[in-house]
Design an enzyme around this catalytic site. Structure first.
Site, PDB file in Angstrom:
ATOM      1  N   HIS A 190       0.794  -1.236   0.000  1.00  0.00           N
ATOM      2  CA  HIS A 190       0.000   0.000   0.000  1.00  0.00           C
ATOM      3  C   HIS A 190       0.829   1.289   0.000  1.00  0.00           C
ATOM      4  CE1 HIS A 190       0.897  -0.015   4.315  1.00  0.00           C
ATOM      5  NE2 HIS A 190       0.558   1.251   4.333  1.00  0.00           N
TER       6      HIS A 190
HETATM    7  C1  UD1 Z   1      -2.051   5.613   5.833  1.00  0.00           C
HETATM    8  C2  UD1 Z   1      -0.778   6.099   6.536  1.00  0.00           C
HETATM    9  C3  UD1 Z   1       0.239   4.976   6.551  1.00  0.00           C
HETATM   10  C4  UD1 Z   1      -0.326   3.692   7.121  1.00  0.00           C
HETATM   11  C5  UD1 Z   1      -1.610   3.342   6.379  1.00  0.00           C
HETATM   12  C6  UD1 Z   1      -2.248   2.104   6.957  1.00  0.00           C
HETATM   13  C7  UD1 Z   1      -0.299   8.503   6.196  1.00  0.00           C
HETATM   14  C8  UD1 Z   1       0.546   9.473   5.483  1.00  0.00           C
HETATM   15  N1  UD1 Z   1      -0.165   7.212   5.819  1.00  0.00           N
HETATM   16  O1  UD1 Z   1      -1.728   5.331   4.491  1.00  0.00           O
HETATM   17  O2  UD1 Z   1       1.329   5.374   7.359  1.00  0.00           O
HETATM   18  O3  UD1 Z   1       0.608   2.655   6.978  1.00  0.00           O
HETATM   19  O4  UD1 Z   1      -2.525   4.443   6.489  1.00  0.00           O
HETATM   20  O5  UD1 Z   1      -3.248   1.590   6.128  1.00  0.00           O
HETATM   21  O6  UD1 Z   1      -1.044   8.884   7.066  1.00  0.00           O
HETATM   22  N2  UD1 Z   1      -8.859   4.957   1.040  1.00  0.00           N
HETATM   23  C9  UD1 Z   1     -10.120   4.421   0.906  1.00  0.00           C
HETATM   24  N3  UD1 Z   1     -10.805   4.091   2.050  1.00  0.00           N
HETATM   25  C10 UD1 Z   1     -10.303   4.268   3.295  1.00  0.00           C
HETATM   26  C11 UD1 Z   1      -9.013   4.827   3.412  1.00  0.00           C
HETATM   27  C12 UD1 Z   1      -8.310   5.156   2.286  1.00  0.00           C
HETATM   28  O7  UD1 Z   1     -10.622   4.237  -0.187  1.00  0.00           O
HETATM   29  O8  UD1 Z   1     -10.982   3.948   4.280  1.00  0.00           O
HETATM   30  C13 UD1 Z   1      -8.084   5.265  -0.186  1.00  0.00           C
HETATM   31  C14 UD1 Z   1      -8.303   6.657  -0.709  1.00  0.00           C
HETATM   32  O9  UD1 Z   1      -8.209   6.614  -2.083  1.00  0.00           O
HETATM   33  C15 UD1 Z   1      -7.113   7.400  -0.141  1.00  0.00           C
HETATM   34  C16 UD1 Z   1      -6.029   6.346  -0.198  1.00  0.00           C
HETATM   35  O10 UD1 Z   1      -6.705   5.119   0.106  1.00  0.00           O
HETATM   36  O11 UD1 Z   1      -6.787   8.545  -0.869  1.00  0.00           O
HETATM   37  C17 UD1 Z   1      -4.906   6.563   0.756  1.00  0.00           C
HETATM   38  O12 UD1 Z   1      -5.393   6.704   2.095  1.00  0.00           O
HETATM   39  P1  UD1 Z   1      -4.549   7.565   3.170  1.00  0.00           P
HETATM   40  O13 UD1 Z   1      -5.226   7.535   4.471  1.00  0.00           O
HETATM   41  O14 UD1 Z   1      -4.210   8.910   2.589  1.00  0.00           O
HETATM   42  O15 UD1 Z   1      -3.182   6.813   3.239  1.00  0.00           O
HETATM   43  P2  UD1 Z   1      -2.851   5.265   3.400  1.00  0.00           P
HETATM   44  O16 UD1 Z   1      -2.212   4.822   2.142  1.00  0.00           O
HETATM   45  O17 UD1 Z   1      -4.022   4.474   3.895  1.00  0.00           O
END
Ligand code: UD1
Length: 351
Positions: free
Chosen positions: A204
């Site tokens: 991820h």
């Molecule tokens: C975040 C943390 C990372 C952690 C990870 C655990 C930061 C910078 N990164 O990364 O350290 O290891 O969480 O999973 O805070 N999305 C969904 N549904 C959700 C959540 C996310 O669809 O419930 C998708 C969205 O497109 C979003 C993308 O995932 O833009 C990334 O989510 P984000 O929370 O920005 O970062 P993670 O990659 O999950």
């Protein structure tokens, strides 16, 4: 005493579970604030339900966005909540954007901040998490470190006086859940058979998902692993693959949704090996005695590398062989503590 926990992303819910239980046992008033960084049921509610975490008292509903927009929205939304509750401690967890927002909002209101999982470093400044960790450690009042290595990093940065070694709270919950799921069959999708060797994989990190050429190389390397691969796909991975027309489910790979924590632990226990870029999963594989291959150039959890329990394979060379290598015969020791870190957190906060 009143503690306000700021959480928002999946690994923070896992860390919150033993801490919330220890606070309840010690009769500490505990306010849980969920920023809404993760919002899909499988990324959020499932963890609260399965790990018996009390429902959040406040849900900010911030959701996804660019780093600046997401962190900024959290900051603005957290300020009035912190101001209203005036906690004795604001407790922030790990290294996500929710961690940094909680820290900044609290210190600017002159509220004391404790950072759980302080002192971890990748020394990779391309990682947003590295900035979140460093900035949080330098702003916080109390640094609760999981390992001796983390304590050394804090000392190197002049932060030793605020640091305390408590152990790793993820170890607390991992051991509890391991014991609870012992004897259960793993729930695996068609294409992956519990009675035959399989590899469990998660990917991820932005460095692996956001460049199409890199993501394609990762997908191809997973597809070429010589046993079935159960790929638990984070929504970000699915979204990027769809955007660039990359098939995640070719060759050996079966793609499935992220698993609830107990099912994840059970699936790791049944696997021949784990392939991941997650910090938490590297450590869980180590704690559960399953060899791990990490698709990154470095790890914050360097103890997992000892004796080859974890191997770094950012260039993907020989991933098939690495992912199916046998477990080392050497004992792993207990670098992540005894499973009672949450009690030490309580003691540290009570002072
Ligand atoms: C975040 C943390 C990372 C952690 C990870 C655990 C930061 C910078 N990164 O990364 O350290 O290891 O969480 O999973 O805070 N999305 C969904 N549904 C959700 C959540 C996310 O669809 O419930 C998708 C969205 O497109 C979003 C993308 O995932 O833009 C990334 O989510 P984000 O929370 O920005 O970062 P993670 O990659 O999950």
């Amino acid at each position: 005493m009143k503690v306000l926990s700021v959480v928002g992303a999946r690994p923070q819910f896992v860390k919150l579970a033993p801490v919330a239980a220890a606070f309840a046992e010690a009769d500490i008033e505990h306010v849980i604030v969920h920023t809404g960084q993760h919002y899909d049921a499988l990324m959020s509610e499932a963890f609260f339900d399965d790990l018996s975490i009390p429902d959040p008292d406040v849900h900010l509903g911030v959701g996804s966005g660019s780093h600046g927009a997401q962190t900024g929205s959290m900051l603005a939304a957290l300020e009035p909540v912190l101001d209203k509750h005036q906690p004795d401690w604001t407790l922030v967890y790990g290294d996500t954007n929710s961690t940094l927002a909680g820290t900044l909002a609290a210190v600017k209101l002159h509220l004391r901040v404790a950072h759980l999982e302080a002192g971890l470093r990748s020394f990779n400044r391309r990682m947003p998490e590295e900035h979140n960790r460093v900035l949080t450690d330098h702003a916080a009042d109390l640094l609760l470190a999981p390992t001796k290595v983390a304590m050394d990093h804090l000392a190197d940065e002049g932060l030793a006086r605020r640091a305390l070694l408590v152990g790793d709270v993820m170890t607390d919950v991992c051991y509890l859940v391991r014991d609870a799921v012992a004897g259960r069959e793993p729930l695996l999708p068609d294409g992956v058979d519990a009675d035959r060797p399989y590899v469990l994989a998660t990917i991820h990190r932005a460095d692996n998902t956001d460049d199409p050429a890199r993501l394609e190389a990762v997908a191809k390397a997973l597809a070429g692993i010589p046993v079935p691969v159960l790929l638990l796909a984070h929504p970000r991975l699915r979204a990027r693959a769809a955007q660039h027309g990359i098939d995640l489910g070719s060759g050996s790979v079966t793609v499935a949704d992220p698993l609830p924590y107990p099912a994840l632990v059970r699936s790791v226990l049944g696997a021949t090996g784990v392939v991941t870029d997650s910090g938490g999963l590297q450590k869980e594989a180590f704690l559960l005695g399953i060899p791990c291959t990490t698709v990154r150039t470095e790890t914050e959890w360097t103890e997992t590398l000892d004796d080859g329990w974890n191997v770094l394979a950012a260039d993907l060379t020989g991933l098939g062989e690495l992912a199916t290598r046998p477990a080392p015969s050497t004992p792993r020791g207990h670098p992540y503590g005894d499973g009672r870190a949450a009690q030490r957190v309580v003691t540290a906060l009570i002072g």
